[in-house]
Design an enzyme around this catalytic site. Structure first.
Site, PDB file in Angstrom:
ATOM      1  N   HIS A 153       0.800  -1.231   0.000  1.00  0.00           N
ATOM      2  CA  HIS A 153       0.000   0.000   0.000  1.00  0.00           C
ATOM      3  C   HIS A 153       0.837   1.288   0.000  1.00  0.00           C
ATOM      4  O   HIS A 153       0.539   2.234   0.737  1.00  0.00           O
ATOM      5  CB  HIS A 153      -0.947   0.013   1.206  1.00  0.00           C
ATOM      6  CG  HIS A 153      -1.966  -1.096   1.199  1.00  0.00           C
ATOM      7  ND1 HIS A 153      -2.438  -1.679   0.045  1.00  0.00           N
ATOM      8  CD2 HIS A 153      -2.619  -1.734   2.221  1.00  0.00           C
ATOM      9  CE1 HIS A 153      -3.325  -2.612   0.354  1.00  0.00           C
ATOM     10  NE2 HIS A 153      -3.456  -2.668   1.660  1.00  0.00           N
ATOM     11  N   HIS A 227      -9.785   1.808   0.776  1.00  0.00           N
ATOM     12  CA  HIS A 227      -9.655   0.679   1.707  1.00  0.00           C
ATOM     13  C   HIS A 227     -10.708   0.677   2.823  1.00  0.00           C
ATOM     14  O   HIS A 227     -10.396   0.391   3.980  1.00  0.00           O
ATOM     15  CB  HIS A 227      -8.247   0.701   2.308  1.00  0.00           C
ATOM     16  CG  HIS A 227      -7.712  -0.645   2.679  1.00  0.00           C
ATOM     17  ND1 HIS A 227      -8.272  -1.430   3.656  1.00  0.00           N
ATOM     18  CD2 HIS A 227      -6.672  -1.351   2.202  1.00  0.00           C
ATOM     19  CE1 HIS A 227      -7.579  -2.546   3.772  1.00  0.00           C
ATOM     20  NE2 HIS A 227      -6.596  -2.535   2.894  1.00  0.00           N
ATOM     21  N   GLU A 366     -11.649  -3.960  -2.506  1.00  0.00           N
ATOM     22  CA  GLU A 366     -10.731  -2.963  -3.057  1.00  0.00           C
ATOM     23  C   GLU A 366     -10.579  -3.179  -4.553  1.00  0.00           C
ATOM     24  O   GLU A 366      -9.956  -4.140  -4.983  1.00  0.00           O
ATOM     25  CB  GLU A 366      -9.373  -3.097  -2.374  1.00  0.00           C
ATOM     26  CG  GLU A 366      -9.411  -2.966  -0.868  1.00  0.00           C
ATOM     27  CD  GLU A 366      -8.239  -3.683  -0.212  1.00  0.00           C
ATOM     28  OE1 GLU A 366      -7.087  -3.298  -0.430  1.00  0.00           O
ATOM     29  OE2 GLU A 366      -8.479  -4.667   0.519  1.00  0.00           O
TER      30      GLU A 366
HETATM   31  C1  BGC Z   1      -4.394  -6.639   1.999  1.00  0.00           C
HETATM   32  C2  BGC Z   1      -4.170  -7.383   3.270  1.00  0.00           C
HETATM   33  C3  BGC Z   1      -3.671  -6.413   4.293  1.00  0.00           C
HETATM   34  C4  BGC Z   1      -4.698  -5.318   4.445  1.00  0.00           C
HETATM   35  C5  BGC Z   1      -4.180  -4.227   5.342  1.00  0.00           C
HETATM   36  C6  BGC Z   1      -5.416  -5.597   2.232  1.00  0.00           C
HETATM   37  O1  BGC Z   1      -5.575  -4.849   1.084  1.00  0.00           O
HETATM   38  O2  BGC Z   1      -4.774  -7.482   0.956  1.00  0.00           O
HETATM   39  O3  BGC Z   1      -3.256  -8.419   3.097  1.00  0.00           O
HETATM   40  O4  BGC Z   1      -3.423  -7.016   5.492  1.00  0.00           O
HETATM   41  O5  BGC Z   1      -4.967  -4.727   3.229  1.00  0.00           O
HETATM   42  O6  BGC Z   1      -4.778  -4.154   6.488  1.00  0.00           O
END
Ligand code: BGC
Length: 401
Positions: A153, A227, A366
């Site tokens: 991210h 998210h 997402e």
């Molecule tokens: C991911 C997870 C990650 C989470 C963050 C998601 O987009 O796929 O693996 O732990 O985001 O909290």
């Protein structure tokens, strides 16, 4: 006669003076009234309204503002300029009861101290890039490794942790917040000065649009998403296992032990990943021990490849919560959707309104490109060149049934 006229003139001047003075007091009261400062109306047209207030201060002293956007039917969404985070979203159940259906935290300190990206804008690159590196035209780029060996991210300080500039606007039947941010060349290790705008639009049909745009001055990679963790029960002490989910995808991306796609697409047919017909989350997840992929993810944490052509906006997924009757549909121009069932929530974060967020107290849908695309030649490209404009659209439609 003359004296009478003079007296009258003096009297009226005196009265005007009193009125002006009173008005000034009123003005002063209005300007400095503490209520006004806390919740100021910034846009209002038809049934839509945007109000602005202070949410707090970041640890480095930056003021965090909160924008409350509401539509004519009573939906209310709160967004802060830190991370572009949707901190709450109130929608009705089948009896008209409005409840907050998105996970979030009560104050800015909690967000800064370790939010698992609750409600945030994600960038520059949504999901993982293997070993926190990639190369472009023969040049190697080293990213922040913030998730084991991988970059997740956007790295240590992704778009979820920066202050966005917010421009509120209202139209006939909609209110929008245009968020913008300039990510400097080299931020998180990514090349190019990247100018991004993300616009949240709430309309009178109970739809929330998220429109993304970006330009760069150097060839780079980009994969933006949102998210938000949903729990349509409106009660964060409940898990999301009884939500009935549909995903418009015939295949998904299996992952390795560090959640990086192996590169192969796998058909969902005959696996717990088949959501082509609506089914409860629990129905798939109960096979966690016998299914290697569910076992690696600790539940669903995978990218589903949507049944759609190129950049057309198409139905991606939906979630229905039978008790409340709340129904959410997701449409997107993106080629994939990461369906994540809150597997890493572990009871350590305080829930809004009391209690803690336990494993699976929320799920994310997402919409995005595939994880690790910069390192996987067979995946659709996430490259953005100077002179091009990155665009992406996702909408969430809320109703009851
Ligand atoms: C991911 C997870 C990650 C989470 C963050 C998601 O987009 O796929 O693996 O732990 O985001 O909290």
């Amino acid at each position: 006669m003359k004296t009478k006229y003079r007296i009258l003139r003096l009297l009226s001047l005196f009265l005007i003076g009193i009125i002006v003075k009173c008005k000034n007091v009123e003005n002063k009261k209005g300007e400095y009234n503490s209520d006004m400062k806390e919740r100021e109306l910034v846009e209002s047209r038809g049934g839509v309204e945007i109000k602005k207030s202070d949410f707090g201060k970041t640890s480095d002293g930056k003021i965090v503002e909160k924008y409350s956007v509401s539509n004519a039917s009573g939906l209310e969404m709160n967004v802060i300029n830190y991370g572009g985070i949707i901190t709450s979203l109130k929608i009705p159940d089948k009896n008209g009861k409005y409840e907050d259906v998105v996970l979030g935290l009560d104050n800015i300190k909690d967000y800064e101290d370790g939010s698992p990206y609750f409600g945030a804008i994600i960038g520059r690159y949504g999901n993982r890039i293997a070993n926190a590196k990639f190369s472009l035209d023969g040049k190697d780029y080293k990213l922040d490794a913030n998730n084991g060996p991988n970059s997740l991210h956007g790295g240590k300080k992704g778009f979820d942790k920066v202050i966005w500039n917010v421009e509120p606007n209202s139209g006939e039947n909609e209110a929008s917040l245009k968020l913008s941010y300039m990510s400097p060349d080299g931020e998180g290790g990514f090349p190019g000065n990247l100018q991004i705008t993300v616009t949240y639009t709430l309309n009178s049909n109970n739809e929330l649009y998220v429109n993304y745009e970006a330009t760069t001055d150097e060839k780079t990679v980009i994969n933006l998403t949102q998210h938000t963790y949903f729990n349509l029960t409106g009660d964060f002490s409940k898990k999301v296992l009884d939500h009935i989910v549909e995903i418009n995808a015939d295949s998904f991306l299996p992952v390795n032990k560090t959640l990086i796609p192996t590169g192969k697409l796998k058909p969902v047919a005959g696996t717990p990943f088949d959501f082509t017909e609506p089914k409860t989350i629990s129905k798939g997840i109960t096979q966690e021990n016998s299914n290697e992929q569910l076992n690696i993810g600790g539940g669903f944490d995978h990218s589903w490849i949507l049944n759609k052509e190129n950049k057309e906006v198409a139905f991606a997924a939906s979630a229905y919560e039978p008790e409340s009757g709340r129904f959410m549909e997701v449409y997107t121009s993106e080629p994939a959707i990461q369906f994540y069932t809150g597997n890493f929530l572990d009871g350590s974060l305080p829930a809004k309104g009391g209690g803690e967020y336990e494993k699976r107290s929320g799920f994310c849908m997402e919409t995005q490109h595939y994880p690790d695309s910069p390192n996987q030649e067979n995946f659709p490209s996430t490259i953005l060149k100077p002179g091009e404009t990155y665009t992406s659209e996702t909408s969430y439609k809320f109703s009851v049934k």
